[in-house]
Design a protein around this motif. Sequence first.
Motif, PDB file in Angstrom:
ATOM      1  N   THR A   1      -9.349  -3.975  -7.188  1.00 12.34           N
ATOM      2  CA  THR A   1      -8.924  -2.777  -6.469  1.00 12.34           C
ATOM      3  C   THR A   1      -7.599  -3.052  -5.787  1.00 12.34           C
ATOM      4  N   LYS A   2      -6.695  -2.085  -5.843  1.00  5.15           N
ATOM      5  CA  LYS A   2      -5.431  -2.217  -5.117  1.00  5.15           C
ATOM      6  C   LYS A   2      -5.133  -0.908  -4.405  1.00  5.15           C
TER       7      LYS A   2
ATOM      8  N   ALA B   1       1.340   6.904 -14.255  1.00  5.65           N
ATOM      9  CA  ALA B   1       0.759   6.749 -12.911  1.00  5.65           C
ATOM     10  C   ALA B   1      -0.739   6.484 -12.954  1.00  5.65           C
ATOM     11  N   ALA B   2      -1.228   5.921 -14.046  1.00  2.00           N
ATOM     12  CA  ALA B   2      -2.660   5.622 -14.132  1.00  2.00           C
ATOM     13  C   ALA B   2      -2.986   4.299 -13.444  1.00  2.00           C
ATOM     14  N   GLY B   3      -1.949   3.463 -13.220  1.00  2.00           N
ATOM     15  CA  GLY B   3      -2.195   2.159 -12.600  1.00  2.00           C
ATOM     16  C   GLY B   3      -1.953   1.001 -13.554  1.00  2.00           C
TER      17      GLY B   3
ATOM     18  N   THR C   1       0.569  -1.560 -11.999  1.00  2.00           N
ATOM     19  CA  THR C   1      -0.079  -2.246 -10.877  1.00  2.00           C
ATOM     20  C   THR C   1      -1.042  -3.310 -11.389  1.00  2.00           C
ATOM     21  N   THR C   2      -1.843  -2.953 -12.403  1.00  2.00           N
ATOM     22  CA  THR C   2      -2.790  -3.923 -12.966  1.00  2.00           C
ATOM     23  C   THR C   2      -2.058  -5.160 -13.471  1.00  2.00           C
ATOM     24  N   MET C   3      -0.959  -4.919 -14.193  1.00  2.00           N
ATOM     25  CA  MET C   3      -0.219  -6.053 -14.757  1.00  2.00           C
ATOM     26  C   MET C   3       0.424  -6.896 -13.672  1.00  2.00           C
TER      27      MET C   3
END
Lengths: 255, 308
Positions: free
Chosen positions: B8-9, B37-39, B42-44
């Motif tokens: 989670t971020k 903008a799905a994330g 951020t995940t990477m």
Amino acid sequence: MSAVWSITKKELVSYFTSPIAYIVIAIFILLSGFFFYSLVWWFNTQAMQMAQNPYYFQQININQMVFAPLFHNLSIILLLMLPVVSMRLFSEEKKMGTEELLFTSPVSVIQIILGKYLAALIVLLAMLVLSAIPTIFTFVHGNPEPVPYLLGYLGLFLLGAAFLALGIFWSALTENQIVSAVLTFGTLLLFWVLSWAAYSARGLWQDVLNYLSFFEHFDGMTKGILDTSDLVYYLSFAFFGLFLTHSVIQFRRWR
Amino acid sequence: MIETEQLTKKYGDLVAIQNLSFRVEEGRIWGLLGPNAAGKTTTMRILTGYLPATSGRASVAGYDVFEQAEAVKQSIGYLPETVPLYPEMTVESYLGFVAEIKKVPAARKKAAVDRAVQIAGLQSVRKRLIRNISRGYKQRTGIAQALIHNPRVVILDEPTIGLDPAQIKEIRDLIKSLKGEHTVMLSTHILAEVKEVCDGVVIINEGKLMASGSLEELARSFSQNDGVYLKLDRADGEVLNLFRQLPGLKEAALDGAEIRLEWPWGQDLRTQVLKLCLDKRLEIREMRSLAMNIEELYLRIVSGGMEQ
């Protein structure tokens, strides 16, 4: 250590393939040459007049009449120019997206900061060494005292190192190089003005303000006095600047 | 090789990703798929150690991303969304610099640069300033940078964005050639890319995991049977009855002008169907797989809001 040096080399390539380093160094040499020339010219005319009078003749001192004012002038020029040297260090990485490469490499943030700081110090060193070349001729044609001369340059280097540490801190806070330079410049001016405020302050406040001011600590060195408290001041200032830079970078990522 | 658990971020109040759990097997090419903008980025960024996660666990190449950050960074090659290039350096000196900060031993540095140049096809531009090379070569330099230390895991954020069709094909071929030796995770919103390059996908939307698995697994989870749509010169009950006699067939039905034939997963009756058509002199106009293609799958998963 080799990681620090890799970063430093890369920063030096950036400095010396863009016009920034050349322009800063060239203008610094030009201005310091101008000040040196006019101070020597003034010294000559003074010496000529004073030579008439045996009492005044004893007072002639090239260190105090040429070098002390020269170092003071150069310290102001450094204050004006070093923000331009430090402004790109982190701002540019952030703007270009290259900080993502740096921060995902197996290199610590401390190593990155030190590498960049070292490169900026090398530029500062180049400015001082190159601008000092003409002044060496005073040793050929006269007999200045070497200790105050060398201490003056050491003082300029320490002063510049403190300026750059403050600059790298602001550069880590913004991706806009102009903003970074202006903030550095503004903060440096503030520290400069502190010594003026110290004149009107009293007691403890006066001591504190005087201690914080950059130039109070510089004064002694131009006169050939090396006080450890001055050294401690500049080194702790530089350390504090780098420490804050580290905190800012960590804070931005962990937010 | 890549594994996350309840990742989670949050940026302040904004939840970028929420409880993501997925895994990618060694030597595979996996797509990270989702709308803008799905994330994905951020995940990477969390996997590469650029950003810390708010909560949850992630491991890459057996190392914990948070506890053993340096070992993870050492085993990952990463191409961020904006290719991290220094325009004032030459391709060669840039790759040399990346090799140094990725801790390639000095004695092997030159060989590493040569190898990366070779793989990414940069021979013709290696002495040129990055500022002066084309967009396609810049992208290749970015990929070469990610491969320089021969990492076990390669993470590519939108590797083909902004390229022309010929360049896209070249980059895709390059990525496909990494299979086996490297585990690759790439993010994209181009579905054709997934179909061509990837073995499997992780689909996320609004920070939540919608589906993950190999393409075949996903197709299976959406329909009970495998099969084909068949278009013949005629379609009537008589033809259907012919097909119904095929052993193993579960269903034969008319679907508009087409005939839908279904059989259980794991079997393949296509040869028998063809043989039957030849024997009975039925002319085949078209035959296509019943399994959902990636576009249909993606739309079903993302818009249908079916969570796993």
